[in-house]
Design an enzyme around this catalytic site. Structure first.
Site, PDB file in Angstrom:
ATOM      1  N   SER A  69       0.819  -1.211   0.000  1.00 22.16           N
ATOM      2  CA  SER A  69       0.000   0.000   0.000  1.00 22.16           C
ATOM      3  C   SER A  69       0.860   1.272   0.000  1.00 22.16           C
ATOM      4  CB  SER A  69      -0.942  -0.061   1.203  1.00 22.16           C
ATOM      5  OG  SER A  69      -2.071   0.703   0.945  1.00 22.16           O
ATOM      6  N   LYS A  78       4.223   2.191  -2.512  1.00 21.47           N
ATOM      7  CA  LYS A  78       4.643   3.408  -3.215  1.00 21.47           C
ATOM      8  C   LYS A  78       6.101   3.711  -2.818  1.00 21.47           C
ATOM      9  CE  LYS A  78       0.042   5.401  -1.973  1.00 21.47           C
ATOM     10  NZ  LYS A  78      -1.011   4.837  -2.735  1.00 21.47           N
ATOM     11  N   TRP A 100     -10.080   0.503  -5.029  1.00 21.26           N
ATOM     12  CA  TRP A 100      -9.480   1.821  -4.724  1.00 21.26           C
ATOM     13  C   TRP A 100      -8.077   1.923  -5.337  1.00 21.26           C
ATOM     14  CZ3 TRP A 100     -10.825   6.476  -3.326  1.00 21.26           C
ATOM     15  CH2 TRP A 100      -9.998   7.307  -2.567  1.00 21.26           C
ATOM     16  N   HIS A 104      -7.692  -5.581   0.198  1.00 19.79           N
ATOM     17  CA  HIS A 104      -6.446  -4.851   0.393  1.00 19.79           C
ATOM     18  C   HIS A 104      -5.745  -5.411   1.633  1.00 19.79           C
ATOM     19  CE1 HIS A 104      -4.128  -1.161  -0.087  1.00 19.79           C
ATOM     20  NE2 HIS A 104      -4.190  -0.975   1.215  1.00 19.79           N
TER      21      HIS A 104
END
Ligand code: GCU
Length: 421
Positions: free
Chosen positions: A256, A260, A347, A397
């Site tokens: 998540s 990044k 998302w 997720h």
């Protein structure tokens, strides 16, 4: 009142049309056309046809653009780091692993910030072990129900470690330590809040506050993601001092927001030999121009800021981006890179993550390597294990045992290890 708010929130999350009214699109038919910047054409229009040209000309250009427009510039200044071994248990995980807990003290001579690394080393490996590196979200003690794991130093700032949501072992399902040890991998984790507490108003407690250009309000000033990426490299510095660890076989995994940060760390620091992004979504692996799921407008307004101020100019203005996220993934080349998605994690835009990995392929091909090679997404639980890898799994997720198994299969393949190590 509370009931009404909860009900409204549930409706918003479960009903894409309501989200769509809030500017979030979950309808594939509404994605719209977009043109991606060409990864193999330089800023001045030169077509890149060799790996040498990529390394000399195009790679530095793309790295510079991500620094100035998105993640911010990582300072070159050196910050002093000292390590203190706080604890060692030679017979942890049923005697299969040696556990160490090591305090890192970052200092600029005036101010100090502390962090604790939790590390497991396989006992039955002769010689050095490959190593998996990754941040945890809720403190080292959350990764395993073990009362001897020390609380991460930053936890009192963000939450009480004994709060029910942050209990010992509450995130153990995300850390398959025994599987890693059984497969001969060492693993090192640190709480990401130790490096930059992810809560509004705590920037003075982050490592960025140790640097002389702190709070200069420049458009390319680094923020949380830049700091987390920097911290991963500091973990690697430490691991390089450990005789049991083979840092030429290092795997950086981030989930998540940490997915990044892992991609940004891997882009800047070529010592990470395999980089894995799990459910990293907007501002990570997912293409920004694909209008599906989270947007730049949303992710660039999270506080504390994760991205450099310059990034917000592209909110609702994605076509003006001088890059897209496939170019971030391409910065790993020729090192193997793996992108993972979860089916219900809309998302994060699983298809946008997949396509981004796909469009990094031409750079791998310059090195004679193999990208994803298909624009058709695989079905659930059918990993693609080329030099660019990808899987999507059922579920939400999260980080699951299936994810770790696939990551280790990918690493075994590229490190040329047999999977029964
Ligand atoms: C939020 C954020 C995402 C991020 C995620 C996470 O949902 O919008 O961009 O990836 O948090 O890190 O869990």
């Amino acid at each position: 009142m509370k009931k009404t708010v909860t009900a409204a929130l549930f409706l918003m999350l479960s009903c894409p049309n309501i989200q769509a009214q809030n500017g979030i699109n979950y309808d594939e038919s509404k994605v719209g056309d977009y043109t991606l910047p060409r990864v193999l054409v330089s800023n001045s229009g030169t077509l890149i046809t060799t790996s040498k040209q990529w390394e000399k000309l195009r790679r530095p250009e793309i790295l510079e653009t991500f620094s100035s427009q998105m993640y911010g510039r990582t300072p070159k200044e050196k910050i002093q780091v000292t390590y203190d071994l706080l604890d060692e248990n030679k017979l942890d995980l049923n005697g299969k692993a040696t556990r160490r807990q090591v305090k890192f003290t970052f200092s600029n001579g005036i101010k100090k910030i502390e962090a604790i690394l939790l590390m497991y080393l396989p006992n039955n490996v002769k010689g050095k072990s490959p190593v998996i590196i990754g941040y945890n979200f809720k403190g080292n003690h959350s990764t395993r129900k073990d009362s001897t794991i020390l609380y991460s130093p930053s936890l009192h700032l963000v939450k009480e470690p004994t709060h029910p949501d942050w209990e010992r072992g509450c995130q153990s399902s995300r850390w398959s330590f025994e599987d890693m040890i059984d497969r001969g991998y060492a693993v090192a984790t640190m709480c990401y809040h130790d490096i930059f507490p992810d809560k509004k108003g705590l920037k003075d407690h982050s490592i960025v506050s140790l640097f002389s250009d702190y709070n200069t309000n420049k458009s390319d000033e680094w923020q949380a993601i830049g700091a987390w990426a920097w911290g991963s490299s500091r973990i690697l510095d430490y691991l390089e001092t450990q005789k049991e660890v083979d840092t030429r076989k290092s795997v950086l995994m981030g989930h998540s927001r940490q997915g990044k940060a892992a991609l940004w760390a891997g882009a800047q620091d070529k010592r990470f030999k395999i980089v894995i992004s799990n459910d990293s979504g907007e501002g990570g692996a997912a293409l920004s121009r694909r209008n599906f799921g989270e947007t730049i407008e949303k992710v660039s307004s999270i506080t504390p800021a994760w991205f450099a101020p310059a990034y917000s100019q592209y909110a609702k203005n994605e076509d003006k981006l001088p890059f897209d996220q496939h170019e971030l993934i391409a910065l790993m080349a020729p090192r193997p890179v793996y992108v993972a998605s979860a089916e219900e994690d809309l998302w994060a835009d699983p298809k946008g993550e997949f396509l981004s990995a796909y469009h990094a392929g031409p750079v791998y091909e310059l090195f004679g390597l193999q990208g994803l090679g298909t624009t058709t997404m695989p079905g659930n639980h059918q990993p693609i294990m080329n030099d660019v890898g990808y899987h999507i799994r059922a579920g939400k997720h999260d980080v699951t045992a299936f994810d770790w198994k696939s990551f280790m299969n990918f690493a075994d393949k590229h490190f040329k290890r047999s999977s029964d190590n």
